[in-house]
Design an enzyme around this catalytic site. Structure first.
Site, PDB file in Angstrom:
ATOM      1  N   GLU A 218       0.815  -1.220   0.000  1.00 20.71           N
ATOM      2  CA  GLU A 218       0.000   0.000   0.000  1.00 20.71           C
ATOM      3  C   GLU A 218       0.853   1.276   0.000  1.00 20.71           C
ATOM      4  OE1 GLU A 218      -1.378   2.020   3.430  1.00 20.71           O
ATOM      5  OE2 GLU A 218      -1.321   0.193   4.615  1.00 20.71           O
TER       6      GLU A 218
ATOM      7  N   LYS B 186      -3.343  -1.453  15.380  1.00 21.00           N
ATOM      8  CA  LYS B 186      -2.762  -0.658  16.465  1.00 21.00           C
ATOM      9  C   LYS B 186      -3.688  -0.551  17.656  1.00 21.00           C
ATOM     10  CE  LYS B 186       0.892   1.928  14.523  1.00 21.00           C
ATOM     11  NZ  LYS B 186       0.906   2.709  13.303  1.00 21.00           N
TER      12      LYS B 186
HETATM   13  N1  PSU Z   1      -2.714   1.638  10.835  1.00 18.95           N
HETATM   14  C1  PSU Z   1      -1.400   1.818  10.927  1.00 18.95           C
HETATM   15  N2  PSU Z   1      -0.753   2.542   9.981  1.00 18.95           N
HETATM   16  C2  PSU Z   1      -1.425   3.061   8.907  1.00 18.95           C
HETATM   17  C3  PSU Z   1      -2.820   2.832   8.809  1.00 18.95           C
HETATM   18  C4  PSU Z   1      -3.418   2.125   9.778  1.00 18.95           C
HETATM   19  O1  PSU Z   1      -0.799   1.365  11.891  1.00 18.95           O
HETATM   20  O2  PSU Z   1      -0.824   3.696   8.063  1.00 18.95           O
HETATM   21  C5  PSU Z   1      -3.548   3.356   7.610  1.00 18.95           C
HETATM   22  C6  PSU Z   1      -3.773   2.197   6.629  1.00 18.95           C
HETATM   23  O3  PSU Z   1      -3.647   2.680   5.310  1.00 18.95           O
HETATM   24  C7  PSU Z   1      -5.215   1.801   6.911  1.00 18.95           C
HETATM   25  C8  PSU Z   1      -5.829   3.150   7.199  1.00 18.95           C
HETATM   26  O4  PSU Z   1      -5.831   1.138   5.840  1.00 18.95           O
HETATM   27  O5  PSU Z   1      -4.846   3.834   7.962  1.00 18.95           O
HETATM   28  C9  PSU Z   1      -7.126   3.055   7.950  1.00 18.95           C
HETATM   29  O6  PSU Z   1      -7.739   4.310   8.005  1.00 18.95           O
HETATM   30  P1  PSU Z   1      -9.276   4.466   8.450  1.00 18.95           P
HETATM   31  O7  PSU Z   1      -9.299   4.101   9.912  1.00 18.95           O
HETATM   32  O8  PSU Z   1      -9.618   5.904   8.212  1.00 18.95           O
HETATM   33  O9  PSU Z   1     -10.043   3.515   7.599  1.00 18.95           O
END
Ligand code: PSU
Ligand code: MN
Length: 305
Positions: free
Chosen positions: A21, A155
């Site tokens: 990604e 996380k």
């Molecule tokens: N968790 C991490 N690092 C990240 C992300 C999540 O530890 O960079 C990023 C990933 O791209 C994940 C996104 O798909 O955040 C999720 O965002 P949201 O909660 O807005 O869907």
């Protein structure tokens, strides 16, 4: 959608490919660490005998297999959108630039015919979701798109027990690769995975069995934490609470909340979180390459699992 030359050949010949990604490049880590994280992940994928396919959106076109120059451009461009499932059509229609999340990377990997994808951590059910209804689109994507996602769990900024409940409801198997514990990226969570597997071939068989049965959707593979990636759980918990408090004080919400809290965690830990994160991504990439190789071999043999 455009495929890089090397990725195109690999997909056409059934050689192992691992999708990567680009949210990491533009959102997950500060520049230039972010670029080196992607470079190191790509090297680990090559080291494991697979071809890396970094995914991003460049001038309104999906690119699967960005080269280093394109990665550089995405890292330094202004106005790079964080692109999840919702945003994909808008950014493409506008001719914009986008860093893809787990959800949108899965969509693009699926379209390109790449069944294995690597990331650091997935999005999930946010703490306090009862009030905000904030559940990452990553979980819904795992429910519907046939791609295996290799990660270090999710996380601790999230509500992990509810994230696992959601995955169960949506029929997403959670496989521990060399671990019984669902990792919270930098520390064990104490929550169990559905099943532990110690070999890439065994994971590939789960993927094949699921998709041969016509059960749509992803497979989540969580990688064992390397000892030197692990941070002290209590210290980390303190940072998470502080970061979430700051997000609330600054009224950050919606798609901005994950990048905001990740940036705060990095700052509060004096860079420790970033160091551990980069190492986890490298390890995940090596595991993903092994799984991509095993799955390509299964498919080539036309073997029933
Ligand atoms: N968790 C991490 N690092 C990240 C992300 C999540 O530890 O960079 C990023 C990933 O791209 C994940 C996104 O798909 O955040 C999720 O965002 P949201 O909660 O807005 O869907
Ligand atoms: Mn959200």
């Amino acid at each position: 959608m455009d495929l890089g030359d090397e990725v195109k050949t690999a997909v056409e010949t059934g050689a192992p490919v691992v999708a990567v990604e680009s949210s990491m490049i533009n959102r997950g880590l500060p520049h230039p660490e972010s670029l080196s994280a992607v470079r190191e992940a790509s090297a680990a994928i090559r080291g494991g005998g697979a071809v890396p396919a970094v995914i991003g959106i460049l001038a309104g076109r999906i690119k699967v297999g960005m080269d280093e120059r394109e990665q550089e451009a995405l890292a330094s461009a202004n106005d790079v959108a964080k692109v999840s499932r919702r945003d994909l059509a808008m950014v493409i229609a506008e001719g914009g630039y986008g860093a893809t999340t787990v959800a949108s990377s899965m969509i693009c990997a699926g379209l390109a015919g790449i069944p294995v994808f690597v990331t650091g951590g997935i999005g999930g059910v946010h703490r306090g979701f009862e009030a905000t209804m904030d559940v990452s689109a990553d979980l819904e994507e795992l429910a519907r798109t046939n791609v295996a996602v290799v990660c270090a769990g999710a996380k601790a900024i999230l509500d992990l027990p509810r994230t696992l409940e959601y995955l169960e409801t949506k029929g997403v198997p959670v496989l521990g690769y060399g671990t019984d514990d669902f990792p919270a990226y930098y520390a064990p969570s104490g929550l169990p995975v559905d099943r532990r597997f110690d070999k890439a071939d065994a994971v590939a068989r789960v993927m094949k069995a699921k998709w041969d049965l016509g059960i749509g959707g992803g497979v989540l593979v969580v990688n064992e934490l390397a000892a030197d990636d692990a941070l002290d759980a209590a210290t980390l918990d303190g940072y998470v609470k502080e970061a979430l408090k700051q997000a609330e004080a600054e009224k950050v919400s919606g798609k901005a909340i994950t990048p905001f809290v990740l940036e705060r965690l990095n700052a509060l830990s004096g860079g420790e979180v970033m160091k551990a994160g980069k190492s986890a991504v490298r390890n995940n990439a090596a595991t993903a390459a092994a799984i991509a190789k095993a799955y390509a071999a299964l498919r080539a043999n036309g073997e029933h699992p």
